[in-house]
Write a protein that holds these residues in place. Sequence first.
Motif, PDB file in Angstrom:
ATOM      1  N   ARG A 189      27.122  19.800  22.159  1.00 46.67           N
ATOM      2  CA  ARG A 189      27.662  19.693  20.801  1.00 46.67           C
ATOM      3  C   ARG A 189      28.212  18.299  20.531  1.00 46.67           C
ATOM      4  O   ARG A 189      28.273  17.861  19.366  1.00 46.67           O
ATOM      5  CB  ARG A 189      28.770  20.723  20.588  1.00 46.67           C
ATOM      6  N   VAL A 190      28.600  17.599  21.573  1.00 44.95           N
ATOM      7  CA  VAL A 190      29.182  16.272  21.430  1.00 44.95           C
ATOM      8  C   VAL A 190      28.186  15.183  21.836  1.00 44.95           C
ATOM      9  O   VAL A 190      28.252  14.057  21.350  1.00 44.95           O
ATOM     10  CB  VAL A 190      30.486  16.166  22.256  1.00 44.95           C
ATOM     11  N   SER A 207      33.610   9.503  32.491  1.00 43.15           N
ATOM     12  CA  SER A 207      34.814  10.324  32.537  1.00 43.15           C
ATOM     13  C   SER A 207      35.529  10.214  31.191  1.00 43.15           C
ATOM     14  O   SER A 207      35.224   9.333  30.378  1.00 43.15           O
ATOM     15  CB  SER A 207      35.747   9.846  33.650  1.00 43.15           C
ATOM     16  N   GLN A 208      36.498  11.094  30.971  1.00 41.98           N
ATOM     17  CA  GLN A 208      37.267  10.992  29.732  1.00 41.98           C
ATOM     18  C   GLN A 208      37.977   9.642  29.650  1.00 41.98           C
ATOM     19  O   GLN A 208      38.042   9.031  28.587  1.00 41.98           O
ATOM     20  CB  GLN A 208      38.285  12.124  29.629  1.00 41.98           C
ATOM     21  N   ARG A 267      36.811  14.568  25.907  1.00 39.05           N
ATOM     22  CA  ARG A 267      36.800  15.498  27.036  1.00 39.05           C
ATOM     23  C   ARG A 267      35.476  16.256  27.100  1.00 39.05           C
ATOM     24  O   ARG A 267      34.871  16.402  28.170  1.00 39.05           O
ATOM     25  CB  ARG A 267      37.970  16.471  26.915  1.00 39.05           C
ATOM     26  N   LEU A 268      35.011  16.730  25.953  1.00 35.45           N
ATOM     27  CA  LEU A 268      33.747  17.460  25.913  1.00 35.45           C
ATOM     28  C   LEU A 268      32.565  16.554  26.246  1.00 35.45           C
ATOM     29  O   LEU A 268      31.604  16.982  26.886  1.00 35.45           O
ATOM     30  CB  LEU A 268      33.554  18.103  24.535  1.00 35.45           C
ATOM     31  N   PHE A 269      32.647  15.297  25.812  1.00 37.45           N
ATOM     32  CA  PHE A 269      31.561  14.373  26.146  1.00 37.45           C
ATOM     33  C   PHE A 269      31.498  14.161  27.656  1.00 37.45           C
ATOM     34  O   PHE A 269      30.412  14.157  28.247  1.00 37.45           O
ATOM     35  CB  PHE A 269      31.758  13.023  25.443  1.00 37.45           C
ATOM     36  N   ALA A 270      32.649  13.982  28.269  1.00 38.98           N
ATOM     37  CA  ALA A 270      32.688  13.799  29.727  1.00 38.98           C
ATOM     38  C   ALA A 270      32.107  15.013  30.446  1.00 38.98           C
ATOM     39  O   ALA A 270      31.499  14.880  31.518  1.00 38.98           O
ATOM     40  CB  ALA A 270      34.123  13.545  30.188  1.00 38.98           C
ATOM     41  N   VAL A 291      28.607   5.306  23.102  1.00 34.94           N
ATOM     42  CA  VAL A 291      28.090   5.298  24.467  1.00 34.94           C
ATOM     43  C   VAL A 291      26.629   4.850  24.449  1.00 34.94           C
ATOM     44  O   VAL A 291      26.194   4.053  25.285  1.00 34.94           O
ATOM     45  CB  VAL A 291      28.224   6.684  25.122  1.00 34.94           C
ATOM     46  N   GLY A 292      25.860   5.358  23.485  1.00 37.51           N
ATOM     47  CA  GLY A 292      24.477   4.931  23.352  1.00 37.51           C
ATOM     48  C   GLY A 292      24.361   3.436  23.121  1.00 37.51           C
ATOM     49  O   GLY A 292      23.490   2.767  23.694  1.00 37.51           O
TER      50      GLY A 292
END
Length: 271
Positions: free
Chosen positions: A40-41, A52-53, A32-35, A234-235
Motif C-alpha cells: 500500500r505504501v 529501515s524506518q 514504518r510501513l515502507f520499511a 526512494v525511487g
Amino acid sequence: MLTPEALRAHLVGARLAGTVATSREESLRSYRLFAARDPRVLIGLDPDGAWSQRDVIELMADRCGVSASSRRTSGQDVIDPERTLAALDAFAERLAEAARRSAPVLLGTGHPHRLLGFYAALADALSAAGCAVLTPAQGHCVDITTRFGLRTYNLDYVRGVALVRGSGVERPGCEPGAHTHSPLPVRTVLAAAAEAGGPLPELVIGDHGWLCGAGQLGFEAIGAADTDDPAPFVGEAEGSVSVVVPLDDGVRSDYYLPLTRYVLNRACLSQ
C-alpha cells in the motif's frame, strides 16, 4: 512572469510547502510501513536497498525538509520551499527536453480532484510543442484492492490525463475521477500501448502509482509527492524515478496554477 521569490511566497502562503496539512503521525506511519515493504505504501516500487524506518526518515529530511528526529512524533510536517523550487526547476528541464525531442508522453494522476488541472495544462503545452500525448487503454477495466475490498475501475482520459473512475459512473466527465495510489492503472496502460505496437512514452508525468509504477518498469518518470509518500523519493534516490517535487498534494486545485505557470515558463512552453 512568476519569479522564484513570488512562487516561494505562494508555496508557503497556500501551504503547498512550509508547514503543511500532512501530520507527522501520518508520515511516520508511512515510513514504518515502507520499511516493512507494505504494498500500500510501495505503490509500485520494488526498492533495491533495505530501507529501515530510520533510513526513510533521513531520506525524507534530505529530499523534503521534514524533521530528521525520530523523537518528533506529532504536529504538522514541514516541506522546505527551497527544495520544492529546486525540484520544480529540474521538473521543467525534463519537460523542455521532451518538447525539444517531440517525445511521446503519458500523463496520469491518482489525485484528480486536486491535480488534474495541473497535469492537463502540461498536456496542452506539450501537445502544442509537438509531443504526442498518449491515451492507450481508454475504457479498460482495472481491479484495485481498496480498504473496502476489491473494486473495479474504468480507465479514462480528461484533457489528455489518465485517471480511473468507479465502474458505476455512467457518464465520463461527470465527476473528476477516483483517488488511488495503485500502480495497476499505469501498468494496464503501458501494457496496452505495447500490445498495440506503440508508441510508448519517453516521459511519464504523474503521481502515486503512476509515477512509481512507470519508473519501476524503466520509463523516465517525473511528478510530485507529499511527505507521507516516501516511495517516489526512494525511487528518485535509487534512480528509478527521475524527479520528485515535494509538496502538499491535497490543497485546493487552483493553488497549483502558479506552479503550472512557473514550470511552463522555465521550460519555454508558455503559450
